[in-house]
Enzyme design. Structure first.
Site, PDB file in Angstrom:
ATOM      1  N   ARG A   1      34.965  26.983 -22.438  1.00  0.00           N
ATOM      2  CA  ARG A   1      34.453  27.659 -23.620  1.00  0.00           C
ATOM      3  C   ARG A   1      33.395  26.830 -24.316  1.00  0.00           C
ATOM      4  NH1 ARG A   1      38.601  29.819 -27.684  1.00  0.00           N
ATOM      5  NH2 ARG A   1      36.631  30.594 -28.461  1.00  0.00           N
TER       6      ARG A   1
ATOM      7  N   ARG B   1      19.205  32.495 -17.183  1.00  0.00           N
ATOM      8  CA  ARG B   1      18.279  32.911 -16.130  1.00  0.00           C
ATOM      9  C   ARG B   1      17.104  31.944 -15.977  1.00  0.00           C
ATOM     10  NH1 ARG B   1      21.701  34.866 -13.479  1.00  0.00           N
ATOM     11  NH2 ARG B   1      22.652  36.806 -14.119  1.00  0.00           N
TER      12      ARG B   1
ATOM     13  N   CYS C   1      26.589  40.070 -21.464  1.00  0.00           N
ATOM     14  CA  CYS C   1      26.501  39.837 -22.911  1.00  0.00           C
ATOM     15  C   CYS C   1      27.241  40.950 -23.643  1.00  0.00           C
ATOM     16  CB  CYS C   1      25.047  39.827 -23.363  1.00  0.00           C
ATOM     17  SG  CYS C   1      24.063  38.502 -22.656  1.00  0.00           S
TER      18      CYS C   1
ATOM     19  N   GLU D   1      30.411  40.334 -30.497  1.00  0.00           N
ATOM     20  CA  GLU D   1      31.656  39.766 -31.018  1.00  0.00           C
ATOM     21  C   GLU D   1      32.284  40.743 -32.017  1.00  0.00           C
ATOM     22  OE1 GLU D   1      34.486  36.866 -30.935  1.00  0.00           O
ATOM     23  OE2 GLU D   1      32.618  36.724 -29.824  1.00  0.00           O
TER      24      GLU D   1
ATOM     25  N   ARG E   1      28.809  32.671 -28.391  1.00  0.00           N
ATOM     26  CA  ARG E   1      29.974  32.106 -27.703  1.00  0.00           C
ATOM     27  C   ARG E   1      29.812  32.321 -26.201  1.00  0.00           C
ATOM     28  NH1 ARG E   1      32.059  34.360 -32.488  1.00  0.00           N
ATOM     29  NH2 ARG E   1      33.547  33.049 -33.613  1.00  0.00           N
TER      30      ARG E   1
ATOM     31  N   TYR F   1      31.439  22.744 -28.671  1.00  0.00           N
ATOM     32  CA  TYR F   1      31.184  23.456 -29.929  1.00  0.00           C
ATOM     33  C   TYR F   1      30.123  22.683 -30.689  1.00  0.00           C
ATOM     34  CZ  TYR F   1      35.228  26.161 -28.683  1.00  0.00           C
ATOM     35  OH  TYR F   1      36.083  26.991 -28.013  1.00  0.00           O
TER      36      TYR F   1
ATOM     37  N   ARG G   1      36.793  25.374 -33.437  1.00  0.00           N
ATOM     38  CA  ARG G   1      37.809  24.594 -32.724  1.00  0.00           C
ATOM     39  C   ARG G   1      37.594  23.106 -32.959  1.00  0.00           C
ATOM     40  NH1 ARG G   1      41.192  26.825 -28.762  1.00  0.00           N
ATOM     41  NH2 ARG G   1      42.226  24.837 -29.134  1.00  0.00           N
TER      42      ARG G   1
END
Length: 121
Positions: free
Chosen positions: A6, A62, A74, A77, A89, A107, A115
């Site tokens: 992540r 890309r 894509c 959220e 994210r 992050y 997080r």
């Protein structure tokens, strides 16, 4: 073993170049810190908050050498009230021999608040 890696970053503005640059910065760190080779990536899922509409963040991937055949999607959220704005994210599904506890989740910028326990690793 298949693992999820992540990452998240915030963009400064809803601008094509800013979204691509921020996404590229995040991808670069995810790839470098986890020693990811494109042929070991099953898929990459990217989400953006509702306030980022200028471009698809997948354009950053890309532009990376060797990533042509990696499937990327894509999505938007979930717009939870009070959630972090201008956030990109990434969830990368990879084949790796690294133990789950040793995966480096990334992050950056204001996204560290998502997080903090993983950001200090």
């Amino acid at each position: 073993m298949i693992r999820g890696i992540r990452g998240a970053i915030t963009a400064f503005d809803n601008d094509v170049n800013e979204i691509i640059d921020a996404t590229g910065e995040l991808l670069q760190q995810m790839v470098e810190k986890n020693k990811i080779e494109p042929e070991n990536v099953a898929q990459v899922i990217m989400t953006v908050t509702e306030d980022l509409t200028a471009t698809f963040p997948a354009k950053a991937l890309r532009d990376m050498s060797g990533w042509t055949f990696v499937p990327v999607m894509c999505m938007k959220e979930i717009p939870v009230p009070g959630s972090l704005e201008k956030c990109i994210r990434i969830m990368m599904t990879v084949e790796t021999g690294v133990d789950q506890k040793d995966i480096q989740h990334i992050y950056l910028r204001d996204a560290i608040v998502l997080r903090p326990d993983l950001s200090t690793k």
